[in-house]
Design a protein around this motif. Sequence first.
Motif, PDB file in Angstrom:
ATOM      1  N   VAL A   2      18.970 -32.661  -5.234  1.00  0.00           N
ATOM      2  CA  VAL A   2      19.786 -33.869  -5.111  1.00  0.00           C
ATOM      3  C   VAL A   2      20.282 -34.041  -3.680  1.00  0.00           C
ATOM      4  N   THR A   3      20.796 -32.971  -3.107  1.00  0.00           N
ATOM      5  CA  THR A   3      21.308 -33.038  -1.738  1.00  0.00           C
ATOM      6  C   THR A   3      20.224 -33.464  -0.761  1.00  0.00           C
ATOM      7  N   LYS A   4      19.047 -32.886  -0.913  1.00  0.00           N
ATOM      8  CA  LYS A   4      17.957 -33.198   0.012  1.00  0.00           C
ATOM      9  C   LYS A   4      17.514 -34.651  -0.097  1.00  0.00           C
ATOM     10  N   ARG A   5      17.523 -35.217  -1.317  1.00  0.00           N
ATOM     11  CA  ARG A   5      17.114 -36.615  -1.469  1.00  0.00           C
ATOM     12  C   ARG A   5      18.190 -37.562  -0.954  1.00  0.00           C
ATOM     13  N   CYS A   6      19.444 -37.216  -1.175  1.00  0.00           N
ATOM     14  CA  CYS A   6      20.532 -38.107  -0.775  1.00  0.00           C
ATOM     15  C   CYS A   6      20.729 -38.153   0.734  1.00  0.00           C
ATOM     16  N   LYS A   7      20.320 -37.107   1.424  1.00  0.00           N
ATOM     17  CA  LYS A   7      20.567 -37.081   2.865  1.00  0.00           C
ATOM     18  C   LYS A   7      19.740 -38.132   3.607  1.00  0.00           C
ATOM     19  N   TYR A   8      18.726 -38.723   2.928  1.00  0.00           N
ATOM     20  CA  TYR A   8      17.962 -39.795   3.559  1.00  0.00           C
ATOM     21  C   TYR A   8      18.713 -41.126   3.531  1.00  0.00           C
ATOM     22  N   THR A   9      19.762 -41.208   2.690  1.00  0.00           N
ATOM     23  CA  THR A   9      20.584 -42.417   2.619  1.00  0.00           C
ATOM     24  C   THR A   9      21.935 -42.207   3.271  1.00  0.00           C
ATOM     25  N   VAL A  10      22.551 -41.077   2.984  1.00  0.00           N
ATOM     26  CA  VAL A  10      23.898 -40.793   3.471  1.00  0.00           C
ATOM     27  C   VAL A  10      23.813 -39.776   4.606  1.00  0.00           C
ATOM     28  N   PRO A  11      24.502 -40.001   5.717  1.00  0.00           N
ATOM     29  CA  PRO A  11      24.494 -39.027   6.821  1.00  0.00           C
ATOM     30  C   PRO A  11      24.960 -37.657   6.349  1.00  0.00           C
ATOM     31  N   GLU A  31      26.868 -35.491   7.561  1.00  0.00           N
ATOM     32  CA  GLU A  31      28.291 -35.161   7.681  1.00  0.00           C
ATOM     33  C   GLU A  31      29.126 -35.751   6.548  1.00  0.00           C
ATOM     34  N   ASN A  32      28.533 -36.676   5.766  1.00  0.00           N
ATOM     35  CA  ASN A  32      29.257 -37.282   4.646  1.00  0.00           C
ATOM     36  C   ASN A  32      28.891 -36.647   3.308  1.00  0.00           C
ATOM     37  N   ILE A  33      28.026 -35.636   3.320  1.00  0.00           N
ATOM     38  CA  ILE A  33      27.607 -34.977   2.084  1.00  0.00           C
ATOM     39  C   ILE A  33      28.275 -33.612   1.996  1.00  0.00           C
ATOM     40  N   PHE A  34      28.954 -33.385   0.891  1.00  0.00           N
ATOM     41  CA  PHE A  34      29.645 -32.114   0.657  1.00  0.00           C
ATOM     42  C   PHE A  34      29.034 -31.496  -0.596  1.00  0.00           C
ATOM     43  N   THR A  35      28.495 -30.288  -0.479  1.00  0.00           N
ATOM     44  CA  THR A  35      27.764 -29.672  -1.577  1.00  0.00           C
ATOM     45  C   THR A  35      28.502 -28.449  -2.107  1.00  0.00           C
ATOM     46  N   VAL A  36      28.680 -28.425  -3.410  1.00  0.00           N
ATOM     47  CA  VAL A  36      29.198 -27.242  -4.094  1.00  0.00           C
ATOM     48  C   VAL A  36      28.003 -26.550  -4.716  1.00  0.00           C
ATOM     49  N   LEU A  37      27.626 -25.380  -4.202  1.00  0.00           N
ATOM     50  CA  LEU A  37      26.462 -24.674  -4.712  1.00  0.00           C
ATOM     51  C   LEU A  37      26.814 -23.918  -5.982  1.00  0.00           C
ATOM     52  N   GLU A  38      25.767 -23.485  -6.702  1.00  0.00           N
ATOM     53  CA  GLU A  38      25.979 -22.785  -7.967  1.00  0.00           C
ATOM     54  C   GLU A  38      26.798 -21.517  -7.790  1.00  0.00           C
ATOM     55  N   ASP A  39      26.661 -20.845  -6.671  1.00  0.00           N
ATOM     56  CA  ASP A  39      27.511 -19.696  -6.390  1.00  0.00           C
ATOM     57  C   ASP A  39      27.559 -19.498  -4.882  1.00  0.00           C
ATOM     58  N   SER A  40      28.584 -18.801  -4.426  1.00  0.00           N
ATOM     59  CA  SER A  40      28.805 -18.656  -2.987  1.00  0.00           C
ATOM     60  C   SER A  40      27.677 -17.898  -2.306  1.00  0.00           C
ATOM     61  N   MET A  41      26.970 -17.019  -3.041  1.00  0.00           N
ATOM     62  CA  MET A  41      25.869 -16.268  -2.447  1.00  0.00           C
ATOM     63  C   MET A  41      24.778 -17.210  -1.947  1.00  0.00           C
ATOM     64  N   ASN A  42      24.431 -18.223  -2.755  1.00  0.00           N
ATOM     65  CA  ASN A  42      23.374 -19.147  -2.365  1.00  0.00           C
ATOM     66  C   ASN A  42      23.741 -19.915  -1.101  1.00  0.00           C
ATOM     67  N   ALA A  43      25.014 -20.130  -0.896  1.00  0.00           N
ATOM     68  CA  ALA A  43      25.432 -20.899   0.282  1.00  0.00           C
ATOM     69  C   ALA A  43      25.010 -20.206   1.574  1.00  0.00           C
ATOM     70  N   SER A  44      24.982 -18.876   1.568  1.00  0.00           N
ATOM     71  CA  SER A  44      24.610 -18.155   2.781  1.00  0.00           C
ATOM     72  C   SER A  44      23.129 -17.835   2.838  1.00  0.00           C
ATOM     73  N   GLU A  45      22.438 -17.874   1.687  1.00  0.00           N
ATOM     74  CA  GLU A  45      21.041 -17.455   1.670  1.00  0.00           C
ATOM     75  C   GLU A  45      20.074 -18.618   1.885  1.00  0.00           C
ATOM     76  N   ASN A  46      20.468 -19.838   1.553  1.00  0.00           N
ATOM     77  CA  ASN A  46      19.569 -20.959   1.717  1.00  0.00           C
ATOM     78  C   ASN A  46      19.541 -21.404   3.170  1.00  0.00           C
ATOM     79  N   PRO A  47      18.426 -21.945   3.635  1.00  0.00           N
ATOM     80  CA  PRO A  47      18.313 -22.358   5.035  1.00  0.00           C
ATOM     81  C   PRO A  47      19.245 -23.509   5.337  1.00  0.00           C
ATOM     82  N   PRO A  48      19.684 -23.647   6.569  1.00  0.00           N
ATOM     83  CA  PRO A  48      20.633 -24.699   6.913  1.00  0.00           C
ATOM     84  C   PRO A  48      20.007 -26.089   6.807  1.00  0.00           C
ATOM     85  N   ILE A  49      20.707 -26.999   6.155  1.00  0.00           N
ATOM     86  CA  ILE A  49      20.339 -28.408   6.139  1.00  0.00           C
ATOM     87  C   ILE A  49      21.607 -29.197   6.447  1.00  0.00           C
TER      88      ILE A  49
END
Length: 682
Positions: free
Chosen positions: A328-337, A339-357
């Motif tokens: 969802v985040t990846k598709r929405c970033k083509y419409t919304v900048p 800096e306006n997208i705030f993502t709550v990941l399934e757990d805090s571990m994934n936040a550090s393991e996924n590549p930066p977008i």
Amino acid sequence: MVRSVLAHAPIILNDRTVSTATSTKKATGTAYQGGSIKKDEVNKWLADTASVVLEKCDPNEMWGLLLETKSLTTLRHMRESCGLLPERTVIPNPDPEECKHLQEAGCITYLGTSHGMAQDLKERGPFFQKLTSLGWSQFTLLWLDYCGTLMTGAGRKRQTDVLILFQNNLINKTTFLFSLTFSVRGSWNMFRDQVMQSARRLVSQLAHIYHVPLTLSGSATYSVKSGPIHTLAFVHTDFKHHLTILRPSSKGSSVDFATGCDRRLLLLKIWSLKCKGIQPAWESMISANALKMTPHCEALQISADVFAKGCLEPSNTLLVLDTTDQVVTKRCKYTVPGENIFTVLEDSMNASENPPIPYQEIGNNYIAEITTSYDTIWLTYFARKAYNAKCLRTCHEWGDLHNILSTSLVRTSLAIALPYVSAVEPWEGAAADWLIHGVQSACQQHSKMMLYPVFVSTWVLGTPHMVILFHNSPPDVAVRLQEAERTVRSRPPPTVKRFEFRFDWNTKRTKRPPPHGAKFKIFATEVLKALPEAATESLTIYEPGAFFLVPQLAGAFFTCCDAVEELEAIQSRIPRVSPSQIHSQHVVIMTNEGTVPFTATWLPHIKTWLESTASQYSTKQRHLLIVMEVSHQNLLDDLINSMKTLTATHSVTDSSKCFSLRHTARLWELIKISFVDAASIT
């Protein structure tokens, strides 16, 4: 936090000591032992890891927990690498012959599965007392070498093993090697690496909760006929700088090794990779095949595109409760900048393991902790257990909806994505109707804003899934939604079962029976045969959807329903009562439930019915006809016996099975129970 990981962990009963070939394989992973070249490579990798991590441990003070067979392949590798002694090695095994060979080798055995042993250790039982008498206090080297997945009912027992080890301080927190092996057999993937991610999340969250300094050392993956086998190795955080050293080369190997610090590992569609004897180098593994989306993500992407193109504007701020794949985040970033997208990941571990977008990560997944308002919010619950009818009917009481609407966190649009149980839908699309009704009821209770459905998408992948998009002013986005609809219809459908979508969902439509409701058409005829004469003069019927039995009857009878939404499916103008207000002489209950949920839901209402009509029908028989799923006959016998002692003022004069039908591999029966006043018998 534990509840989110192990919300459905079962209660473990007394463990079996009589083994079968299947139980032995489930307990020890026997199917993958015995000279397997791939398994030997994994053994050697873990042994090399142990030699580094446990280098300074005294063998006389080091205790091991292994799921092992009489071949003792793992123990042999560990003894050579770190000095693990047989007399300090604990092995659960349900096979008495296996245990005999293990004891002859000097090992300490538990006759039973790992689940039974874990329960004994938790309860400080006889085996716990035996170990402590030998000087044991904690395990330093642990390898839970399962042969199944963590995602099924049996898998939740394996989760409970891990929980008990962390919860009861059974792991040496100063120095340890904790390994976990599992397969994807018996499970399906919602997103890439779901099984591996779930296992990693389970261990990481429990380690965080119980203050175990733990990090992922690496992983090994190889394929057998039944599917991929994964092994994860966790070590003390003091060794996080050794991760590169602990990773063996995959060149010329049939096993894919990766270290915990390699982010690309979590992006690969590992479960689809096939070992071809020689695995290519790591850099060449990032291919179109590895990065291809799963069928689940393909279906989700369509809803995400509609959401991004139809409901969002560039100036919007967006909050996304996202899955690991962040579709969802990846598709929405083509419409919304970004800096306006705030993502709550399934757990805090994934936040550090996924590549930066380009988006901002915030906290954890507790909506209650979020105070900033957003134009749009997307809630994803795919990682949860499928929602049943009761959960969906009462979704207006969900805490997330309450927090979002009562504090005005959302301003224009809302999206909800979740799995659900279709077998309890009384009519086609009931799950979507319930969710829409619940969201709108929550709006009326907690907000001045009303949300209307503008898009509904459903598909089946293991279990049905649903995405519903809401907007507070559909006319404002009508043009963009039309454009999104043309785009969606021009695309090939995703490779999932029964993919459907609608931009004009109407909850007031004429309801149609679902495919699984066909059985009620057959049972309606049998119920008419089983009803006593003139029964319709005093009769209450509960029929999901009221499609088959109710239209065939005419008389002064009532329909019974426990959900306002379900009443909309009843076409005729018939008096209605709630289950707790039945006052007729006869009752018919046709349900999609089995004996256990039926007992919990209906038995109190049946007791109330008998007691409230005792004086009115003291000299007459009262008949209860039940249609239910009865695949477990012993549970049906228990239900009938409980009917006999339900009240002290009534007796059961007859209980019979009038008709049986096997539908969708399950057995359904019509049961007739007759009650009389106990005083009239004497």
